[in-house]
Motif scaffolding. Structure first.
Motif, PDB file in Angstrom:
ATOM      1  N   LEU A  53      40.525  34.433  35.944  1.00  0.00           N
ATOM      2  CA  LEU A  53      40.522  35.839  36.540  1.00  0.00           C
ATOM      3  C   LEU A  53      41.698  36.218  37.696  1.00  0.00           C
ATOM      4  O   LEU A  53      42.121  37.064  37.686  1.00  0.00           O
ATOM      5  CB  LEU A  53      39.205  36.066  37.457  1.00  0.00           C
ATOM      6  N   ALA A  54      42.170  35.225  38.399  1.00  0.00           N
ATOM      7  CA  ALA A  54      43.282  35.314  39.303  1.00  0.00           C
ATOM      8  C   ALA A  54      44.485  35.199  38.593  1.00  0.00           C
ATOM      9  O   ALA A  54      45.350  36.037  38.985  1.00  0.00           O
ATOM     10  CB  ALA A  54      43.190  34.035  40.359  1.00  0.00           C
ATOM     11  N   ALA A  55      44.654  34.493  37.570  1.00  0.00           N
ATOM     12  CA  ALA A  55      45.791  34.298  36.822  1.00  0.00           C
ATOM     13  C   ALA A  55      45.965  35.861  36.033  1.00  0.00           C
ATOM     14  O   ALA A  55      46.948  36.214  35.928  1.00  0.00           O
ATOM     15  CB  ALA A  55      45.902  33.052  35.716  1.00  0.00           C
ATOM     16  N   HIS A  56      44.939  36.304  35.526  1.00  0.00           N
ATOM     17  CA  HIS A  56      44.998  37.779  34.779  1.00  0.00           C
ATOM     18  C   HIS A  56      45.381  38.895  36.108  1.00  0.00           C
ATOM     19  O   HIS A  56      46.151  39.533  35.617  1.00  0.00           O
ATOM     20  CB  HIS A  56      43.442  38.068  34.296  1.00  0.00           C
ATOM     21  N   ASP A  57      44.878  38.633  37.069  1.00  0.00           N
ATOM     22  CA  ASP A  57      45.210  39.632  37.969  1.00  0.00           C
ATOM     23  C   ASP A  57      46.557  39.521  38.669  1.00  0.00           C
ATOM     24  O   ASP A  57      47.511  40.668  38.737  1.00  0.00           O
ATOM     25  CB  ASP A  57      44.271  39.740  39.312  1.00  0.00           C
ATOM     26  N   ALA A  58      47.051  38.258  38.820  1.00  0.00           N
ATOM     27  CA  ALA A  58      48.465  38.006  39.058  1.00  0.00           C
ATOM     28  C   ALA A  58      49.518  38.768  37.955  1.00  0.00           C
ATOM     29  O   ALA A  58      50.514  39.161  38.320  1.00  0.00           O
ATOM     30  CB  ALA A  58      48.800  36.581  39.291  1.00  0.00           C
ATOM     31  N   GLU A  59      49.065  38.535  36.528  1.00  0.00           N
ATOM     32  CA  GLU A  59      49.954  39.031  35.447  1.00  0.00           C
ATOM     33  C   GLU A  59      49.835  40.616  35.813  1.00  0.00           C
ATOM     34  O   GLU A  59      50.813  41.091  35.385  1.00  0.00           O
ATOM     35  CB  GLU A  59      49.333  38.445  34.107  1.00  0.00           C
ATOM     36  N   ILE A  60      48.703  41.031  36.014  1.00  0.00           N
ATOM     37  CA  ILE A  60      48.455  42.745  36.085  1.00  0.00           C
ATOM     38  C   ILE A  60      49.697  42.910  37.201  1.00  0.00           C
ATOM     39  O   ILE A  60      50.209  44.043  36.981  1.00  0.00           O
ATOM     40  CB  ILE A  60      47.192  43.059  36.329  1.00  0.00           C
ATOM     41  N   ILE A  61      49.494  42.485  38.345  1.00  0.00           N
ATOM     42  CA  ILE A  61      50.472  42.770  39.480  1.00  0.00           C
ATOM     43  C   ILE A  61      51.719  42.604  39.205  1.00  0.00           C
ATOM     44  O   ILE A  61      52.694  43.302  39.641  1.00  0.00           O
ATOM     45  CB  ILE A  61      50.000  42.154  40.801  1.00  0.00           C
ATOM     46  N   ARG A  62      52.113  41.633  38.406  1.00  0.00           N
ATOM     47  CA  ARG A  62      53.601  41.382  38.072  1.00  0.00           C
ATOM     48  C   ARG A  62      53.984  42.524  37.297  1.00  0.00           C
ATOM     49  O   ARG A  62      55.207  43.013  37.352  1.00  0.00           O
ATOM     50  CB  ARG A  62      53.923  39.959  37.316  1.00  0.00           C
ATOM     51  N   SER A  63      53.341  42.828  36.243  1.00  0.00           N
ATOM     52  CA  SER A  63      53.938  43.890  35.279  1.00  0.00           C
ATOM     53  C   SER A  63      53.898  45.354  35.998  1.00  0.00           C
ATOM     54  O   SER A  63      54.885  46.097  35.623  1.00  0.00           O
ATOM     55  CB  SER A  63      52.797  44.053  34.210  1.00  0.00           C
ATOM     56  N   VAL A  64      52.829  45.539  36.924  1.00  0.00           N
ATOM     57  CA  VAL A  64      52.838  46.701  37.623  1.00  0.00           C
ATOM     58  C   VAL A  64      54.038  46.986  38.709  1.00  0.00           C
ATOM     59  O   VAL A  64      54.668  47.968  38.944  1.00  0.00           O
ATOM     60  CB  VAL A  64      51.371  47.106  38.440  1.00  0.00           C
TER      61      VAL A  64
END
Length: 116
Positions: A53-64
């Protein structure tokens, strides 16, 4: 209690209970009991789910945050949890778990801050 179901989201209820136990720093006996009765997954499974879940959230933050037209604020904070043993015996001691928590939010409509 939902243990097994044909619905792909039924396991999320058990994972939610496990994450709640993890957040409350529940005793290992509670994790073992919940895992054996099917109420929640094992401690290792919860830990691995939190990493994913943390890796998924980090990817979302990087893309946004890659968008140059948006402004983001990142706030770090220290987190401590004091673990006191129920009864002091030989080999048992109080421990302090120290970590870092972060919050990210976007600035919206800050056009009123610019001078005209």
């Amino acid at each position: 209690m939902v243990v097994y179901s044909r619905n792909m989201y039924a396991k999320l209820i058990a994972l939610d209970k496990g994450i709640l136990n993890f957040a409350y720093c529940a005793n290992k006996y509670l994790f073992n009991y919940d895992s054996r009765t099917g109420i929640a997954p094992s401690y290792y499974s919860i830990y691995q789910a939190l990493i994913k879940l943390a890796a998924h959230d980090a990817e979302i933050i990087r893309s946004v945050t890659a968008n140059p037209n948006s402004s983001w604020f990142l706030r770090f904070d220290n987190v401590q949890h004091y673990g006191r043993p129920r009864n002091f015996r030989v080999g048992r001691e109080a421990t302090m778990k120290i970590g870092t928590a972060a919050t990210v939010f976007e600035f919206l409509d800050f056009s009123h801050l610019t001078s005209s």
